[in-house]
Scaffold this motif. Structure first.
Motif, mmCIF file in Angstrom:
data_model
loop_
_atom_site.group_PDB
_atom_site.id
_atom_site.type_symbol
_atom_site.label_atom_id
_atom_site.label_comp_id
_atom_site.label_asym_id
_atom_site.label_seq_id
_atom_site.Cartn_x
_atom_site.Cartn_y
_atom_site.Cartn_z
ATOM 1 N N THR A 68 94.922 71.210 -31.298
ATOM 2 C CA THR A 68 93.614 71.787 -31.604
ATOM 3 C C THR A 68 92.907 72.029 -30.283
ATOM 4 O O THR A 68 92.646 71.081 -29.535
ATOM 5 C CB THR A 68 92.770 70.840 -32.474
ATOM 6 N N GLU A 69 92.640 73.296 -29.991
ATOM 7 C CA GLU A 69 92.011 73.675 -28.728
ATOM 8 C C GLU A 69 92.741 73.056 -27.541
ATOM 9 O O GLU A 69 92.142 72.485 -26.640
ATOM 10 C CB GLU A 69 90.528 73.292 -28.729
ATOM 11 N N TYR A 70 94.078 73.187 -27.561
ATOM 12 C CA TYR A 70 94.963 72.721 -26.497
ATOM 13 C C TYR A 70 95.011 71.194 -26.359
ATOM 14 O O TYR A 70 95.547 70.677 -25.371
ATOM 15 C CB TYR A 70 94.601 73.360 -25.147
ATOM 16 N N LYS A 85 100.056 75.659 -29.374
ATOM 17 C CA LYS A 85 101.375 75.112 -29.720
ATOM 18 C C LYS A 85 102.519 75.933 -29.115
ATOM 19 O O LYS A 85 103.493 75.367 -28.608
ATOM 20 C CB LYS A 85 101.530 74.974 -31.234
ATOM 21 N N SER A 86 102.428 77.260 -29.128
ATOM 22 C CA SER A 86 103.482 78.085 -28.518
ATOM 23 C C SER A 86 103.448 77.968 -26.996
ATOM 24 O O SER A 86 104.493 78.017 -26.338
ATOM 25 C CB SER A 86 103.338 79.543 -28.942
ATOM 26 N N THR A 87 102.251 77.824 -26.425
ATOM 27 C CA THR A 87 102.133 77.597 -24.980
ATOM 28 C C THR A 87 102.848 76.315 -24.592
ATOM 29 O O THR A 87 103.550 76.252 -23.573
ATOM 30 C CB THR A 87 100.650 77.509 -24.579
ATOM 31 N N PHE A 88 102.703 75.288 -25.409
ATOM 32 C CA PHE A 88 103.374 74.013 -25.167
ATOM 33 C C PHE A 88 104.892 74.192 -25.218
ATOM 34 O O PHE A 88 105.615 73.713 -24.340
ATOM 35 C CB PHE A 88 102.921 72.992 -26.217
ATOM 36 N N HIS A 118 106.610 76.924 -24.760
ATOM 37 C CA HIS A 118 107.066 77.744 -23.639
ATOM 38 C C HIS A 118 107.166 76.918 -22.356
ATOM 39 O O HIS A 118 108.084 77.113 -21.545
ATOM 40 C CB HIS A 118 106.125 78.926 -23.425
ATOM 41 N N ALA A 119 106.246 75.982 -22.178
ATOM 42 C CA ALA A 119 106.318 75.096 -21.010
ATOM 43 C C ALA A 119 107.589 74.259 -21.050
ATOM 44 O O ALA A 119 108.223 74.027 -20.016
ATOM 45 C CB ALA A 119 105.087 74.196 -20.957
ATOM 46 N N LEU A 120 107.988 73.809 -22.237
ATOM 47 C CA LEU A 120 109.233 73.057 -22.367
ATOM 48 C C LEU A 120 110.440 73.950 -22.091
ATOM 49 O O LEU A 120 111.412 73.522 -21.453
ATOM 50 C CB LEU A 120 109.350 72.444 -23.764
ATOM 51 N N GLU A 121 110.401 75.193 -22.572
ATOM 52 C CA GLU A 121 111.501 76.129 -22.334
ATOM 53 C C GLU A 121 111.757 76.294 -20.833
ATOM 54 O O GLU A 121 112.898 76.286 -20.374
ATOM 55 C CB GLU A 121 111.182 77.505 -22.939
ATOM 56 N N GLU A 122 110.678 76.449 -20.078
ATOM 57 C CA GLU A 122 110.836 76.691 -18.644
ATOM 58 C C GLU A 122 111.094 75.414 -17.863
ATOM 59 O O GLU A 122 111.546 75.466 -16.710
ATOM 60 C CB GLU A 122 109.605 77.409 -18.101
ATOM 61 N N ALA A 123 110.845 74.258 -18.466
ATOM 62 C CA ALA A 123 111.034 72.987 -17.761
ATOM 63 C C ALA A 123 112.502 72.628 -17.579
ATOM 64 O O ALA A 123 112.811 71.625 -16.932
ATOM 65 C CB ALA A 123 110.307 71.860 -18.488
#
Length: 539
Positions: free
Chosen positions: A399-401, A245-248, A250-255
């Motif tokens: 759940t598991e990405y 969830k945090s990886t997701f 962070h991807a939005l932050e950098e997008a």
């Protein structure tokens, strides 16, 4: 080139300082013109700087590859990456995974300009003219020829780079009409190799949209692209620890910035004003109205013009949110792990124990629906704050990405009684004037040794004379060139601003980089520039 060669031979063996005679001079360099913009004082000082400029037509580039600003930025970014290996004693700034406007290599109206560093050779503080000629005439010429001529490039790769930015921007333009705050395409690779790497994780689980949120957008050529559309409003991202969830988020932050082909995130798009809001304990706050989230403070009075040199976790996060809204953010990104608990929630038991009349903090749960009704979107990662389930418009679990839409389930289990503060508020906050007079006394040398106002930007700390701005805890990534760009713009803003609306004044400054031929700069958004200005203090 011949004139430059002869000049070097003429000064061979002379004191190193004679190199200074090149300062500001132009020389023919084949299809390029070479200008010396800075000359180092000795062999061990910061390298000298040169600017090379040429017509794109002379380098063989078709005009349709750079006939608008979007293509100019993409092509310049591609060409910068062709300098993958810096030559000995010659270097140019390394590009990161984002496509952005930089002054190290930029294209404007059919002219390309390159800023490079050159370490001029010398021995025992004497000029080595023969080696300088070999460096500039031989090494530099070969280095530039390999990277800057159309016939020497991978043409299809270059076109794909330009097309990638066009695709991303075209997808971004469709968010509003689809009533979306963000779009994540199927097949996107979100995890990185490590926290210190921008490379996509090998064998990562590709992102796939839950069926309930699947939408199709179009590329410029009409080809549809499927993925998860994140509706405007309040979206909660839930899931267990280490499930993505945090990886997701962070991807939005950098997008907010476009990414290069092959990055895995190049077609993720999010509202271009999206801003992450985190706790920033100890930050400077300069006169921000945080009263909608923090009532009058004991012994400190009103919070309508809140100022401090050492904000707490909750007051810093409140200031970060309200300042972002003031600067025009319409999508807010929050991670529970990087937030102050009392900023996010206050449960029924604590409300009963303390009572609202003795608690100045108004948690976000009490205000978030009002913010949303004013057009502000929230994307919040939660692992423990269940109060948000009943407030959310959309709930996504990882759940598991793998993403799953659990909106209906969340609403069914969130039907527990809760009391929220319903005092009306103004949203977004009223704009403040662009007042820089208070900081102008700081525009002076920081010590008796320095004769001029020095502008420095390193390790997310900016100094302009005696003024300081600390961005070390500011959540949006800020590469070195971007920090320098912010510092240069801030210096001009504080020195020359004549009032007006702060947001509008800063937006005008984010249209173009300041002219600077000696330092690598990148253009910031108004969100980063405003954040730096609102953290300025006298050092």
């Amino acid at each position: 080139m011949r004139e430059l060669h002869q000049r070097f031979l003429k000064i061979h063996g002379k004191p190193y300082g004679v190199y200074k005679s090149f300062q500001g001079q132009y020389f023919s360099f084949g299809d390029f013109t070479l200008k010396w913009t800075h000359i180092q004082g000795d062999p061990h000082a910061q390298p000298s700087r040169i600017m090379l400029s040429a017509k794109m037509s002379l380098l063989g580039f078709p005009e349709n590859l750079h006939d608008n600003n979007e293509k100019e930025i993409a092509l310049a970014d591609f060409l910068l990456r062709q300098f993958t290996a810096n030559a000995e004693n010659i270097s140019i700034v390394k590009a990161h995974s984002q496509i952005m406007q930089r002054n190290s290599l930029y294209i404007e109206k059919g002219i390309v300009r390159i800023l490079a560093s050159v370490n001029l050779p010398g021995e025992n503080r004497r000029i080595e003219g023969d080696k300088a000629s070999e460096l500039l005439i031989g090494t530099l010429s070969d280095w530039v020829t390999r990277a800057m001529y159309w016939n020497n490039l991978d043409k299809e790769k270059c076109k794909a780079h330009i097309e990638c930015l066009a695709n991303r921007n075209f997808l971004l333009s469709q968010l509003s009409e689809k009533n979306l705050a963000a779009f994540v395409p199927n097949g996107a690779i979100l995890p990185r190799e490590s926290g210190a790497s921008e490379m996509p994780l090998q064998n990562a689980v590709p992102f796939i949209s839950p069926p309930e949120l699947l939408v199709n957008l179009n590329l410029p050529n009409g080809q549809p692209i499927a993925g998860m559309g994140m509706p405007k409003g309040i979206t909660i991202i839930a899931g267990g620890g280490f499930h993505g969830k945090s990886t997701f988020l962070h991807a939005l932050e950098e997008a907010v910035y476009p990414h290069i082909p092959g990055d895995g995130r190049e077609l993720i798009v999010v509202d271009k004003s999206a801003t992450p809001i985190k706790t920033e304990e100890g930050r400077i706050v300069n006169g921000t109205n945080i009263s909608v989230l923090v009532r009058e403070l004991p012994l400190k009075g009103s919070t309508e013009n809140f100022a401090t040199n050492n904000a707490s976790g909750s007051t810093s996060q409140a200031a970060n949110l309200l300042e972002a809204l003031e600067l025009g953010a319409s999508t807010i990104l929050i991670d529970e792990d990087a937030s102050a608990v009392n900023f996010l929630i206050r449960d029924l038991r604590m409300r009963e124990l303390i009572g609202s009349n003795r608690e100045p903090l108004i948690p976000l749960t009490d205000r978030i629906r009002e913010f949303a009704s004013s057009g502000i979107n929230f994307i919040i990662v939660v692992g423990a704050c269940g109060d948000y389930l009943g407030l959310a418009d959309t709930v996504i679990a990882f759940t598991e990405y793998k993403a799953e839409c659990l909106t209906e389930k969340a609403k069914n289990i969130a039907n527990m009684p809760q009391q929220y503060n319903n005092t009306p508020m103004q949203c977004p906050p009223a704009p403040r004037p662009a007042n820089t007079e208070f900081f102008r006394p700081g525009l002076q040398p920081s010590s008796l040794v320095e004769k001029t106002v020095k502008i420095r930007a390193a390790a997310s700390q900016i100094s302009i004379g005696k003024l300081k701005s600390d961005l070390r805890k500011f959540p949006t990534f800020c590469h070195q060139e971007q920090q320098r760009g912010i510092a240069e713009i801030l210096h001009n803003f504080i020195k020359e601003n004549n009032g007006g609306n702060l947001k509008e004044s800063l937006e005008a400054l984010c249209q173009k980089l300041p002219e600077n031929e000696t330092t690598d700069l990148a253009l910031p958004r108004v969100m980063e520039l405003g954040a730096a200005f609102l953290r300025v203090g006298l050092g």
